[in-house]
Design an enzyme around this catalytic site. Structure first.
Site, PDB file in Angstrom:
ATOM      1  N   LYS A   1       0.827  -1.210   0.000  1.00  0.00           N
ATOM      2  CA  LYS A   1       0.000   0.000   0.000  1.00  0.00           C
ATOM      3  C   LYS A   1       0.863   1.263   0.000  1.00  0.00           C
ATOM      4  O   LYS A   1       0.614   2.193  -0.774  1.00  0.00           O
ATOM      5  CB  LYS A   1      -0.962  -0.014   1.194  1.00  0.00           C
ATOM      6  CG  LYS A   1      -1.951  -1.172   1.173  1.00  0.00           C
ATOM      7  CD  LYS A   1      -2.956  -1.087   2.300  1.00  0.00           C
ATOM      8  CE  LYS A   1      -2.324  -1.307   3.656  1.00  0.00           C
ATOM      9  NZ  LYS A   1      -1.795  -2.697   3.800  1.00  0.00           N
ATOM     10  N   THR A   2       1.859   1.298   0.858  1.00  0.00           N
ATOM     11  CA  THR A   2       2.750   2.465   0.904  1.00  0.00           C
ATOM     12  C   THR A   2       3.538   2.591  -0.391  1.00  0.00           C
ATOM     13  O   THR A   2       3.726   3.695  -0.926  1.00  0.00           O
ATOM     14  CB  THR A   2       3.715   2.355   2.096  1.00  0.00           C
ATOM     15  OG1 THR A   2       2.964   2.249   3.304  1.00  0.00           O
ATOM     16  CG2 THR A   2       4.625   3.569   2.172  1.00  0.00           C
TER      17      THR A   2
ATOM     18  N   THR B   1      -5.766  -1.205   6.954  1.00  0.00           N
ATOM     19  CA  THR B   1      -5.779  -2.660   7.107  1.00  0.00           C
ATOM     20  C   THR B   1      -7.142  -3.141   7.565  1.00  0.00           C
ATOM     21  O   THR B   1      -7.377  -4.344   7.635  1.00  0.00           O
ATOM     22  CB  THR B   1      -4.720  -3.100   8.139  1.00  0.00           C
ATOM     23  OG1 THR B   1      -4.943  -2.392   9.369  1.00  0.00           O
ATOM     24  CG2 THR B   1      -3.319  -2.777   7.632  1.00  0.00           C
TER      25      THR B   1
ATOM     26  N   ARG C   1       6.762  -8.012   1.947  1.00  0.00           N
ATOM     27  CA  ARG C   1       7.626  -7.434   2.976  1.00  0.00           C
ATOM     28  C   ARG C   1       8.351  -8.526   3.755  1.00  0.00           C
ATOM     29  O   ARG C   1       9.547  -8.435   4.023  1.00  0.00           O
ATOM     30  CB  ARG C   1       6.797  -6.574   3.928  1.00  0.00           C
ATOM     31  CG  ARG C   1       7.622  -5.926   5.050  1.00  0.00           C
ATOM     32  CD  ARG C   1       6.734  -5.199   6.025  1.00  0.00           C
ATOM     33  NE  ARG C   1       6.056  -4.078   5.377  1.00  0.00           N
ATOM     34  CZ  ARG C   1       5.001  -3.449   5.897  1.00  0.00           C
ATOM     35  NH1 ARG C   1       4.500  -3.859   7.046  1.00  0.00           N
ATOM     36  NH2 ARG C   1       4.451  -2.435   5.256  1.00  0.00           N
TER      37      ARG C   1
ATOM     38  N   ASP D   1      -1.573   6.819   6.091  1.00  0.00           N
ATOM     39  CA  ASP D   1      -1.565   5.400   6.455  1.00  0.00           C
ATOM     40  C   ASP D   1      -2.499   5.169   7.642  1.00  0.00           C
ATOM     41  O   ASP D   1      -2.657   6.050   8.494  1.00  0.00           O
ATOM     42  CB  ASP D   1      -0.142   4.977   6.807  1.00  0.00           C
ATOM     43  CG  ASP D   1       0.031   3.469   6.780  1.00  0.00           C
ATOM     44  OD1 ASP D   1      -0.882   2.769   6.297  1.00  0.00           O
ATOM     45  OD2 ASP D   1       1.084   2.989   7.241  1.00  0.00           O
TER      46      ASP D   1
END
Length: 358
Positions: A67-68, A161, A220, A112
């Site tokens: 997402k980032t 999330t 990640r 975020d």
């Protein structure tokens, strides 16, 4: 704990720098999420053809899926500056007003965990997103006046999330909503191949498959495991990483073949050996493994439930048959009968109320 930082966060500053270097810089290099990537490319291209800022974008999905990274790519594709903040950091309307009033035309604002913003700031954001205007209240009581402040057109990229916690009026103001899914092993192998090239690592196909299979469907985590395998290979003088060396390295870090770490296995071990597979309440289970209930619920449970190793029922948590077999235990007869299976689908809110008693 080394294993928890390995698969669940807790990075050192150096790790964050390396991870940032591994992020793709454009949509072409972004691996996976084909549907979202294709839709987002169309939105951005149309905005550039019109010569206007892109529509506001909402990205939802579990942590670590990109997402980032996509927010950074949106800013890069639109050739616009990027401002980064988070929902928890915006606890007052004035905090948001200060950020919005300093934006330049076309700038991309990334928020975020947007669902954790305060209510007053959230209501101010409604007008800012729709009309590019905010009202600044000056004074108090009967003498208070609202001064309208015009904002330059900007693009808000929100990440969450827990999309279900976003109020409807806020969701409706996003022009594009994308939900990111967990990655397949094949997609994670592509991520690892790209990262290995950037890190100048020699890894064969079997080595990539071994690491990808333990990465919980999350890029990640895959990149983090690759760096730990790199360290292990460096210390042991191995030039090319294969499946055997990757397995040995990750076994040392207590990440097993299905991606379970120490906490995951402790939860399942406690369910099986201390409670005969359950059901048991969340707080009781947390005490049994020496962790806080929030840690068990937010760190371990999502992955265990997704893998079909743990079940959540109105009477508490239970170990599924695959958990018994994965840990090397024989599944007792009658533990998972039709009565237990019928518990799934019951109201989860009721399950939470029962858990607090346990």
């Amino acid at each position: 704990m080394a294993e928890q930082s390995l698969v669940n966060g807790g990075e050192e500053p150096e790790e964050r720098v390396i991870e940032a270097a591994l992020r793709p810089k454009n949509l072409h290099d972004f691996v996976g999420q084909h549907r979202v990537r294709k839709q987002l490319a169309l939105v951005l291209e149309a905005s550039k053809m019109r010569g206007r800022s892109a529509d506001h974008v909402l990205m939802s999905g579990p942590p670590g899926l990109g997402k980032t990274t996509l927010a950074m790519i949106i800013a890069a594709e639109m050739n616009a500056p990027l401002r980064i903040s988070s929902g928890p950091a915006i606890q007052h309307a004035g905090d948001l007003a200060a950020i919005l009033s300093s934006l330049s035309e076309g700038e991309v604002l990334f928020l975020d965990e947007i669902h954790r913003m305060s209510r007053p700031a959230e209501e101010m954001l409604y007008m800012a997103m729709e009309d590019f205007r905010v009202d600044i209240v000056v004074g108090k009581g009967a003498g208070a006046t609202a001064i309208p402040l015009e904002l330059p057109p900007f693009t808000l990229v929100g990440a969450t999330t827990r999309a279900g916690l976003l109020p409807g009026p806020l969701r409706d103001r996003f022009g594009f909503t994308g939900h990111l899914e967990f990655y397949s092993v094949a997609e994670l192998e592509l991520v690892l191949r790209r990262s290995a090239g950037l890190l100048d690592l020699k890894v064969n196909s079997a080595g990539f498959t071994e690491i990808a299979g333990r990465s919980r469907g999350t890029p990640r985590i895959a990149n983090r495991l690759l760096r730990r395998v790199r360290d292990w290979a460096l210390v042991h003088g191995i030039d090319q990483i294969d499946a055997r060396s990757a397995s040995a390295a990750l076994d040392m870090y207590e990440v097993d073949a299905r991606g379970l770490d120490r906490l995951d296995r402790s939860v399942l071990e406690a369910l099986i050996t201390k409670f005969n597979g359950g059901p048991v309440g969340l707080s009781t289970l947390a005490i049994a493994v020496g962790e806080e209930p929030e840690t068990v619920e937010t760190v371990a449970e999502p992955f265990l439930v997704r893998e079909g190793l743990l079940g959540r029922t109105p009477r508490g948590r239970i170990a599924m048959a695959s958990a018994w077999t994965h840990l090397g235990y024989a599944v007792p007869a009658g533990v998972f009968g039709q009565e237990a299976l019928a518990l799934f689908g019951e109201d989860e809110n009721h399950a939470e109320s029962v858990d607090t008693i346990g």
